[in-house]
Design an enzyme around this catalytic site. Structure first.
Site, short mmCIF file in Angstrom:
data_model
loop_
_atom_site.label_atom_id
_atom_site.label_comp_id
_atom_site.label_asym_id
_atom_site.label_seq_id
_atom_site.Cartn_x
_atom_site.Cartn_y
_atom_site.Cartn_z
N GLY A 1 8.05 9.63 -0.54
CA GLY A 1 7.05 10.68 -0.43
C GLY A 1 5.62 10.19 -0.56
N GLY B 1 1.88 5.23 7.55
CA GLY B 1 3.04 4.32 7.62
C GLY B 1 4.33 5.12 7.69
N HIS B 2 4.45 6.11 6.82
CA HIS B 2 5.65 6.96 6.85
C HIS B 2 5.75 7.73 8.16
CE1 HIS B 2 4.82 6.88 2.33
NE2 HIS B 2 6.05 6.42 2.40
N GLN C 1 14.87 2.27 -9.27
CA GLN C 1 14.16 1.10 -8.75
C GLN C 1 12.85 0.84 -9.49
OE1 GLN C 1 13.88 2.95 -4.71
NE2 GLN C 1 11.92 1.90 -4.62
N GLN D 1 7.87 -2.96 7.72
CA GLN D 1 7.65 -4.38 7.44
C GLN D 1 6.76 -4.58 6.21
OE1 GLN D 1 9.03 -7.02 8.91
NE2 GLN D 1 7.87 -8.37 7.56
N LYS D 2 6.03 -3.54 5.84
CA LYS D 2 5.20 -3.60 4.63
C LYS D 2 6.01 -4.08 3.43
CE LYS D 2 2.17 -2.19 1.41
NZ LYS D 2 2.94 -1.60 0.40
N SER E 1 1.45 4.41 -0.75
CA SER E 1 1.29 5.59 -1.61
C SER E 1 0.51 5.19 -2.86
CB SER E 1 2.65 6.16 -1.99
OG SER E 1 3.37 6.48 -0.83
P1 AMP Z 1 8.02 4.28 0.31
O1 AMP Z 1 7.87 5.75 0.40
O2 AMP Z 1 6.81 3.55 -0.15
O3 AMP Z 1 9.29 3.87 -0.42
O4 AMP Z 1 8.22 3.77 1.80
C1 AMP Z 1 9.16 4.35 2.66
C2 AMP Z 1 9.25 3.52 3.91
O5 AMP Z 1 7.97 3.45 4.51
C3 AMP Z 1 9.69 2.07 3.63
O6 AMP Z 1 10.56 1.65 4.68
C4 AMP Z 1 8.39 1.33 3.67
O7 AMP Z 1 8.53 -0.03 4.05
C5 AMP Z 1 7.63 2.11 4.73
N1 AMP Z 1 6.19 1.89 4.60
C6 AMP Z 1 5.43 2.04 3.49
N2 AMP Z 1 4.15 1.71 3.74
C7 AMP Z 1 4.10 1.32 5.05
C8 AMP Z 1 3.07 0.85 5.91
N3 AMP Z 1 1.81 0.70 5.50
N4 AMP Z 1 3.40 0.55 7.18
C9 AMP Z 1 4.66 0.68 7.63
N5 AMP Z 1 5.69 1.12 6.86
C10 AMP Z 1 5.41 1.44 5.59
#
Ligand code: AMP
Length: 287
Positions: free
Chosen positions: A31, A36-37, A61, A151-152, A189
């Site tokens: 969330g 990116g999301h 985690q 890929q982040k 986030s």
């Molecule tokens: P998170 O909500 O941070 O756990 O991220 C959920 C998904 O979004 C994961 O697959 C992350 O790798 C991806 N993600 C987070 N930040 C980025 C970004 N800046 N660019 C591309 N994917 C992202």
């Protein structure tokens, strides 16, 4: 877009699509959506007929003393953004649903989770154990044709790819490039934790990685030199790690020797712990 809270409701929500032979894409998230999301959701929509987005701040985690309690939560905003991005189902379970009393089963990927963020001096392998366990549960619940990751979180993506392969999970893993702010800062986030001054400092991460990429592009093949180029930019930050590793198996990489190299960094900036990375192609990207 349907909002559902339990595995049974997810199965029901995607059941009709599956019965019609439609393909299903899953985008797992915690969330506090940013571009990116949203790019992952858009990619899922292009590749699949039905898009399921999961939104769960996964407690297992987070280590002791990490930011589980303070992690940004913005459900109504996220719901609207997911709907706008074309999600068909938003799966937002409660922690007690994902981890009912007596929960005692874990999924672990060894080796790949001992280094970088998995190093005991940093987040530790328990972080990835939380990720692999929750993603396995999501894959079992949704049974998607494809799952989309960024890929982040390069190490997370490698670990999940390996897990899906090793456990014969019938889901294709799609990786999307890191989405950045115009000035280079990787979207996260956790950027919400940064003051204006912190944010300026945080630019050193992407600047450092770009400096290393540039050195490689100019012909440098010794990864110690690439790390040095990045270090110069990163000097003002409290760096947790900055390492060059084989982009497939995360073994240490001393040269750009015919295999892509992952240059990965984690650093503390103000109250935030930020990560970023680049993949340097075998020839440094020289055409
Ligand atoms: P998170 O909500 O941070 O756990 O991220 C959920 C998904 O979004 C994961 O697959 C992350 O790798 C991806 N993600 C987070 N930040 C980025 C970004 N800046 N660019 C591309 N994917 C992202």
């Amino acid at each position: 877009m349907k909002v559902v809270r339990t595995p049974e409701q997810v199965r029901e929500a995607v059941g009709a699509a599956r019965a019609e032979g439609l393909s299903i894409g899953l985008v797992p998230t915690m969330g506090a959506f940013h571009r990116g999301h949203l790019e992952l959701m858009a990619a899922a929509g292009r590749a699949c007929d039905t898009v399921v987005v999961s939104l769960f701040v996964n407690p297992t985690q987070f280590g002791a003393g990490e930011d589980l309690d303070g992690y940004p939560r913005a459900f109504e905003r996220d719901r609207a953004l997911a709907e706008e991005a074309g999600a068909d189902v938003l799966y937002a379970p409660e922690p007690g649903t994902v981890y009912p009393p007596g929960f005692c089963t874990w999924v672990e990927v060894h080796g790949l989770t001992d280094v970088l963020c998995g190093d005991p001096a940093h987040r530790g392998a328990e972080h990835f154990r939380g990720v692999t366990t929750v993603v396995t549960k999501l894959l079992n619940t949704v049974a998607p044709d494809r799952a989309f990751f960024g890929q982040k979180d390069a190490q997370q993506a490698l670990v999940l790819r390996r897990m899906v392969r090793d456990l014969d999970i019938p889901t294709a893993v799609d990786l999307l490039p890191t989405v950045r702010e115009p000035d280079g800062l990787a979207m996260s986030s956790r950027n919400a934790y940064l003051s204006d001054a912190d944010r300026d400092q945080a630019l050193a991460l992407s600047r450092g990685l770009r400096a290393a990429e540039q050195r490689a592009h100019n012909g440098e093949t010794d990864t110690a030199q690439l790390v040095r180029a990045a270090e110069t930019e990163l000097a003002p930050l409290e760096v947790e790690y900055l390492e060059a590793r084989d982009a497939e198996d995360l073994s240490p990489a001393s040269t750009l020797n015919g295999r892509p190299v992952l240059l990965a960094v984690a650093a503390r900036v103000g109250p935030a712990r930020l990560i970023d990375n680049v993949i340097i192609p075998p020839n440094g990207g020289v055409q």
